[in-house]
Structure formats: structure tokens, C-alpha cells
Design an enzyme around this catalytic site. Structure first.
Site, PDB file in Angstrom:
ATOM      1  N   ASP A 186       1.152  -1.046   0.027  1.00 28.27           N
ATOM      2  CA  ASP A 186      -0.214   0.131  -0.176  1.00 28.27           C
ATOM      3  C   ASP A 186       0.868   1.133  -0.223  1.00 28.27           C
ATOM      4  O   ASP A 186       0.754   2.506   0.776  1.00 28.27           O
ATOM      5  CB  ASP A 186      -0.904  -0.208   1.251  1.00 28.27           C
ATOM      6  CG  ASP A 186      -2.116  -1.241   1.465  1.00 28.27           C
ATOM      7  OD1 ASP A 186      -1.918  -1.883   0.980  1.00 28.27           O
ATOM      8  OD2 ASP A 186      -1.916  -1.350   2.824  1.00 28.27           O
ATOM      9  N   GLU A 239     -11.246  -0.959  -3.055  1.00 28.91           N
ATOM     10  CA  GLU A 239     -10.316  -0.103  -2.287  1.00 28.91           C
ATOM     11  C   GLU A 239      -9.036   0.386  -2.349  1.00 28.91           C
ATOM     12  O   GLU A 239      -9.081   0.250  -4.140  1.00 28.91           O
ATOM     13  CB  GLU A 239      -9.499  -1.600  -0.855  1.00 28.91           C
ATOM     14  CG  GLU A 239      -8.810  -2.443  -1.631  1.00 28.91           C
ATOM     15  CD  GLU A 239      -8.491  -3.456  -0.689  1.00 28.91           C
ATOM     16  OE1 GLU A 239      -8.752  -3.656  -0.248  1.00 28.91           O
ATOM     17  OE2 GLU A 239      -7.308  -4.090  -1.123  1.00 28.91           O
TER      18      GLU A 239
HETATM   19  O1  FUB Z   1      -2.466  -3.940   3.783  1.00 24.03           O
HETATM   20  C1  FUB Z   1      -3.541  -4.223   4.221  1.00 24.03           C
HETATM   21  C2  FUB Z   1      -4.902  -4.058   3.047  1.00 24.03           C
HETATM   22  O2  FUB Z   1      -4.366  -4.499   2.070  1.00 24.03           O
HETATM   23  C3  FUB Z   1      -5.585  -2.736   2.808  1.00 24.03           C
HETATM   24  O3  FUB Z   1      -5.489  -1.404   3.356  1.00 24.03           O
HETATM   25  C4  FUB Z   1      -5.555  -2.841   1.028  1.00 24.03           C
HETATM   26  O4  FUB Z   1      -5.496  -1.999   0.676  1.00 24.03           O
HETATM   27  C5  FUB Z   1      -4.735  -4.079   1.257  1.00 24.03           C
HETATM   28  O5  FUB Z   1      -3.513  -3.856  -0.070  1.00 24.03           O
END
Ligand code: FUB
Length: 327
Positions: free
Chosen positions: A40, A210
Site C-alpha cells: 500500500d 479499495e
Molecule cells: O495492507 C492491508 C490492506 O491490504 C489494505 O488496506 C488494502 O488496500 C490491501 O492492500
């Protein structure tokens, strides 16, 4: 037969490692840009330094701090350990995720997700921490989450803060396939309402999972997001273009996805701009070939390019990364 497959796999992994080492020698960043499991990544540029703020990619219960990385040339990266940790956030118990950072009046505001809440009875959501330096130490600024509820079915995670040309800061966020946008007050520590009195607006584009990210270029709003599941091979990034920061965002297509010769599960990205007019870099995570653990994610950088008519061209993932470039 299994022995042959193992030998072929070993040869591929060795070749990729040799290419990465060679890239570093040839003044290329190499991919990953730094070692360790980091996901991320949010890129930023502060005072002639490139910065990357990633999630520490491990079991949720162990995600209790963030490291950051800085560079003056995209190729040599310095690690800044534990710029924010649970010691500075009273309510943080796990899952410190997906930082997003902005600078305002010499202070640095780092927005983060915490606790991976599953319902509105749990404590957690999106917090904001402040520091006088991009290397921290960052301390929780309000002692509680800034967004602490599931609104419009969007899990309060994966915030991205975007400054528009008129001085308005927007925060895009949301997991579980729903994306909201909110407006921040000038203090960056509280939310304000839109003209119609609403605080949260759902702007979910088709395919969204997301990891929202906004880039403004030539007056157009390029809204990007991740699709699929982050532990899966086909995690990917898609985008839309709009004349308005609130959309509508009509999906144009995928710009980043797995390459069976390089890596899988490429997603949750950000974009930084270099010095030249059309110099953009995409910073993202991907799974190295052969890894099945969903948290085996490494941070990579490649060029982001546009066509003459303003479309984002599909990203070519590389092992070499990008060329040395000072700001
Ligand atoms: O790294 C934790 C979670 O995994 C993130 O918040 C999401 O976007 C995914 O990448």
C-alpha cells in the site's frame, strides 16, 4: 516432473535477483525499491526528497507501526524506522494500514487506517497523526479515529488525501467495494460538509474494491482504485477520468495488473510527479513470483505514462525499476 518445475522456478528467481542487483549497479532503482514486505505504498515529494510510506505487510495483529523511506534520486533509499507506532495511538490495537500524507504550513499530516473494524460497535477506523518532519515522529492528533463508522457500506480504511487547486482537501477512502469522499476542514483534523449538508458522499466506480487514489493533470481528475482481492494474483488497478473531484467516475479500464514473468497481485498504488512535465511514477505493491502468502508484498516503482489524448497507458512492470533522477 516436480523436480524439473522446481529447477525452472529456481532459475527464474535467480535471474530476477541478478537483474535487480544489476539494476542497482546501473543507477536504476531496481524492483522492489527496498527490501522487506511492504504494501500500500503512498509516494510523496517533500523538499527535494522522494518519500514512500507503506504498510508493514505481516499478520494484522503485528501491524503496529509504520516505517518510511526517503531518497534524493529514486535509486538509493534510506529507511526511517517506526515513524508512527501504537505507542503514539492509544486506540490502535492492530492493522495499522495504508498511510496517506500531506504537508501543510510546515507540518505533516499522516492519515492511517487502524483496527480493521468489522462493525460499528468496534473501535477503530481512520486516524490522523501529525509531525514537524516527514520522518516523524508522528503522534495521533485527535486521540480517536477521524472516521469511526461504516458509512455507505464502506469499511473505514485506505484513505487518500488529495489537495485540489482551490485549496480544498478531500479524503477518498473505503474498503469492501465502496468508496466515499469527505471534505476536510483547513485544520485537516476534522470533516466539513458539502454544500448540500452531507458529510459523506459515495462515489464508488464499477469494479472498485479499495485503495482509491486521485491525480489531477491538465485540469482533469484521474481517479484510480484497486480491484479484486489483495491476496489474489489478479489484484489490479483501474481508473476513470472526470471534470469534477466528486465524479461521476466512469471506469476507463485497467492500468496495472499481474505479469506472469514479473510478479502477481499488483495493486494499491499511488502516483508521484517528477520534475519534467510528463514525468510520473506509479508506486505499488506486488507479490514476487512463487509466493502464496497474501502478505508477501513488496514495493515497486515504474513509469506511468499518458497517451496524447490523455488516457493512462497500461503500466509495464519491470525488475529494473526506474532511472536515477534527482528533483
Ligand atoms: O495492507 C492491508 C490492506 O491490504 C489494505 O488496506 C488494502 O488496500 C490491501 O492492500
Amino acid at each position: 516432473m516436480y523436480k524439473n518445475i522446481a529447477i525452472i522456478f529456481f532459475v527464474i528467481v535467480c535471474t530476477l535477483s541478478v537483474l535487480t542487483v544489476a539494476a542497482k549497479k546501473d543507477k536504476l532503482s531496481g524492483n522492489p525499491v527496498f527490501s522487506g514486505w511492504y504494501a500500500d505504498p503512498e509516494g510523496a515529494v517533500f523538499d527535494k526528497h522522494y518519500w514512500i510510506y507503506p504498510t508493514y505487510s505481516t499478520a494484522f495483529s503485528k501491524q503496529l507501526w509504520l516505517d518510511a523511506f526517503s531518497s534524493t534520486d529514486l535509486t538509493n533509499w534510506q529507511k526511517h524506522e517506526r515513524i508512527l507506532s501504537n505507542e503514539g495511538i492509544s486506540w490502535l490495537k492492530s492493522a495499522l494500514w495504508a498511510p496517506s500524507i500531506v504537508e501543510k504550513d510546515g507540518r505533516y499530516y499522516l492519515f492511517f487506517g487502524g483496527n480493521n473494524i468489522q462493525n460499528n460497535d468496534q473501535l477503530g477506523g481512520i486516524g490522523v497523526a501529525v509531525a514537524d518532519s516527514p520522518a516523524g515522529p508522528f503522534i495521533d492528533a485527535i486521540g480517536k479515529p477521524l472516521v469511526d463508522k461504516i458509512v455507505n457500506n464502506a469499511q473505514p480504511i485506505d484513505q487518500h488525501v488529495f489537495l485540489d487547486d482551490d485549496g480544498q482537501y478531500y479524503m477518498y477512502y473505503g474498503g469492501w467495494g465502496h468508496c466515499n469522499v469527505v471534505k476536510l476542514n483547513p485544520d485537516l483534523l476534522s470533516l466539513t460538509t458539502f454544500n448540500d449538508g452531507e458529510t459523506f458522499k459515495e462515489i464508488t466506480p464499477e469494479g472498485y474494491t479499495e485503495g482509491p487514489f486521485m491525480l489531477k493533470r491538465d485540469g482533469k481528475y484521474y481517479f484510480m482504485w484497486s480491484e479484486g482481492g489483495f491476496t489474489m494474483d489478479n489484484y489490479r488497478v483501474a481508473y476513470a477520468v472526470s471534470d469534477n473531484p466528486l465524479g461521476p467516475f466512469k471506469r476507463e479500464g485497467v492500468i496495472l495488473q499481474q505479469d506472469p514473468a514479473i510478479g502477481t497481485g499488483a495493486g494499491h498504488h499511488s502516483v508521484i510527479k517528477g520534475k519534467r512535465r510528463n514525468e510520473y511514477y506509479i508506486i505499488y505493491h506486488r507479490h514476487p513470483l512463487g509466493y502464496t502468502d497474501g502478505n508477501a508484498r513488496e514495493t515497486c516503482i515504474d513509469k506511468l505514462q499518458f497517451s496524447k489524448d490523455g488516457k493512462i497507458l497500461p503500466v509495464k512492470m519491470t525488475v529494473q525499476g526506474v532511472k536515477r533522477r534527482k528533483l
